[in-house]
Design a protein around this motif. Structure first.
Motif, PDB file in Angstrom:
ATOM      1  N   VAL A   6       0.854  -1.167  -0.008  1.00 22.10           N
ATOM      2  CA  VAL A   6       0.052   0.048  -0.075  1.00 22.10           C
ATOM      3  C   VAL A   6       1.016   1.183   0.002  1.00 22.10           C
ATOM      4  N   ILE A  47      -8.727   5.047  -3.889  1.00 15.59           N
ATOM      5  CA  ILE A  47      -7.601   4.508  -4.145  1.00 15.59           C
ATOM      6  C   ILE A  47      -7.329   4.064  -5.634  1.00 15.59           C
ATOM      7  N   SER A  49      -5.874   1.280  -7.853  1.00 14.56           N
ATOM      8  CA  SER A  49      -5.500  -0.061  -7.815  1.00 14.56           C
ATOM      9  C   SER A  49      -6.068  -0.801  -9.209  1.00 14.56           C
ATOM     10  N   VAL A  66     -12.213   1.840  -4.892  1.00 14.00           N
ATOM     11  CA  VAL A  66     -11.331   1.861  -6.195  1.00 14.00           C
ATOM     12  C   VAL A  66     -11.787   2.888  -6.905  1.00 14.00           C
ATOM     13  N   ILE A  83      -2.100  -1.218  -3.955  1.00 16.86           N
ATOM     14  CA  ILE A  83      -3.158  -0.368  -3.527  1.00 16.86           C
ATOM     15  C   ILE A  83      -2.443   0.971  -3.421  1.00 16.86           C
TER      16      ILE A  83
END
Length: 109
Positions: A6, A47, A49, A66, A83
């Protein structure tokens, strides 16, 4: 639960490269950052991803969605287990740095 790398990013040119240029500004003069999911990104929620757009995940009890896409070369380097959390300042992104975390994937909204 799955283990993921992450990381974090913001809207600056250092984090986003050429995509940081010519962003529209909000009423406070801050850039409006639109993710690959075609929605404005929200700090500490949105995020990037390789997971499908709209996927909800949990990291350390906090929910994320996402709304942006990780660059393919980055996703490949981490075998799609990456991520990237969006933050509204570069300082917050740098403070997050790079961490290994267990995430729970809930699926799409």
């Amino acid at each position: 639960m799955d283990n993921y790398t992450v990381t974090a990013y913001c809207s600056c040119e250092k984090c986003c490269g050429k995509w940081a240029k010519n962003r529209p500004l909000d009423e406070n003069g801050k850039p409006i950052v639109i993710g690959a999911g075609n929605v404005p990104l929200t700090s500490d929620y949105s995020i990037a991803s390789p997971l499908p757009m709209g996927t909800i995940i949990e990291i350390d009890g906090k929910i994320y969605e996402v709304q942006d896409r990780t660059a393919k070369f980055v996703a490949d380097r981490y075998e799609n287990k990456i991520i990237d959390i969006y933050f509204d300042t570069h300082e917050k992104a740098v403070a997050w740095a790079k961490q290994e975390k267990e995430i729970k994937i809930y699926g799409k909204v």
